[in-house]
Design an enzyme around this catalytic site. Structure first.
Site, mmCIF file in Angstrom:
data_model
loop_
_atom_site.group_PDB
_atom_site.id
_atom_site.type_symbol
_atom_site.label_atom_id
_atom_site.label_comp_id
_atom_site.label_asym_id
_atom_site.label_seq_id
_atom_site.Cartn_x
_atom_site.Cartn_y
_atom_site.Cartn_z
ATOM 1 N N ASP A 154 0.897 -1.366 0.095
ATOM 2 C CA ASP A 154 -0.028 -0.024 -0.108
ATOM 3 C C ASP A 154 0.742 1.248 -0.064
ATOM 4 O OD1 ASP A 154 -2.707 1.175 0.301
ATOM 5 O OD2 ASP A 154 -2.055 1.829 2.239
ATOM 6 N N ASP A 177 -0.305 5.133 0.716
ATOM 7 C CA ASP A 177 -0.502 6.161 1.771
ATOM 8 C C ASP A 177 -0.573 5.448 3.183
ATOM 9 O OD1 ASP A 177 -1.287 8.285 0.082
ATOM 10 O OD2 ASP A 177 -3.301 7.583 -0.369
#
Length: 339
Positions: free
Chosen positions: A16, A18
């Site tokens: 991922d 953010d």
């Protein structure tokens, strides 16, 4: 890489962005260095994001500027997953109304679809993704098209997204506008639903992936749905209290303070009497409450606490009041972000 490190059994990191690699425009401390080391050791890096606002090329450029090794082909977005999902359900060359940014438009064009901006063009589908300049007018066009029967697809259902200033409204919050106005729930392409993981596997060819994320409801649940291992890092949205009270489908295989843990042996969490132990910590469930004692790295205390709490909760979720006192009194906060 050192022998017997956490990363050793895996050929690909499905990362991922953010809250894992960066927060807003700034890197998470130590993340680029950890990723460069992984790439140098032969591990494939794939950046898998629910953010559909930017193109893979723009995301790769941002990552490279932060010092993380990245090419456009290393980036897999929910926009790409949404575009494939739409392309499999509508006629080739169909008009698709984009309630979002350039990331969605580019992904749709790559599948031979025609992005449009108004309901008057009779789109076969409406695809929504977060964009900084998302307007009320575009939401209205999406609402009109869905009311007329267009397929409604949301790039992701994240209610919030992390930033350097705190948590901001995510696409899941914005998609509720069209869903509420039409009574039609969107088909979701992003994590934790299967389409984005499928897209990641198709693009990377990974056989032994490790999902790395900061969110229980997207990254970790998505890994569980796909039947693969996950590492939860505490550099983004999730805090210790969230982790301890997670339900069965949101419990990661590994917990770490940050990405540097990839390059260290993962400490064993072992049965100890009527509880669990990790390094200098012990945790047990006593009288309906978590008891945590010990010393050393706080993250090891959290690992022991997770084992004891998840065992006690079984297929349910632990009550916050039953675990919070142990967190507040036992963990000093170093190496573990506070809830």
């Amino acid at each position: 890489m050192d022998s017997n490190t956490l990363i050793d059994p895996y050929d690909t990191l499905l990362l991922d962005l953010d809250g894992v690699v960066y927060l807003g425009h700034d890197p998470v401390p130590g993340a680029p260095e950890a990723l460069r080391r992984a790439a140098k050791g032969g591990v494939r890096l794939a950046y898998v994001t629910n953010n559909a606002s930017r193109t893979p090329g723009a995301i790769a450029q941002h990552l490279s500027a932060l010092g993380a090794p990245a090419r456009a082909e290393d980036v897999v977005t929910s926009a790409q997953a949404a575009a494939r999902l739409v392309a499999e359900r509508v006629e080739p060359g169909s008009a698709v109304l984009v309630v979002g940014g350039m990331g969605l438009r580019s992904a749709l064009r790559a599948h031979g679809l025609r992005p449009v901006s108004t309901a008057a063009e009779e789109p076969a589908a409406v695809v929504q993704g977060i964009a900084p300049d998302l307007s009320y007018g575009l939401l209205c066009e999406g609402t009109l098209a869905v009311r007329r029967g267009a397929l409604f697809v949301a790039a992701n259902a994240d209610t919030t997204m992390p930033s350097g200033r705190g948590e901001l409204p995510g696409n899941g919050a914005m998609a509720r506008v069209i869903a509420t106005a039409t009574g039609v729930e969107p088909v979701v392409a992003g994590k934790p639903e299967p389409p984005l993981h499928r897209e990641s596997m198709l693009r990377t060819g990974s056989r032994r992936p490790l999902v790395v994320g900061d969110r229980l409801d997207t990254d970790i649940e998505g890994a569980t749905n796909a039947g693969v291992d996950a590492l939860l890092v505490l550099t983004g949205v999730t805090g210790p209290l969230d982790l301890l009270t997670a339900g069965p489908h949101r419990r990661p295989a590994y917990v770490a303070a940050d990405l540097s843990a990839l390059h260290r042996p993962y400490p064993a969490v072992l049965r100890s009497g009527d509880g669990w132990a990790c390094e200098g910590w012990s945790a047990r469930w006593d009288g309906g409450r978590l008891r945590l004692d010990g010393h050393g790295e706080a993250i090891d205390g959290l690992r022991a606490a997770c084992a004891a709490t998840w065992e006690a909760a079984g297929e349910g979720r632990a009550d916050e009041d039953a675990v919070k006192a142990a967190l507040d009194s036992s963990l000093p906060g170093e190496g573990v972000r506070r809830p």
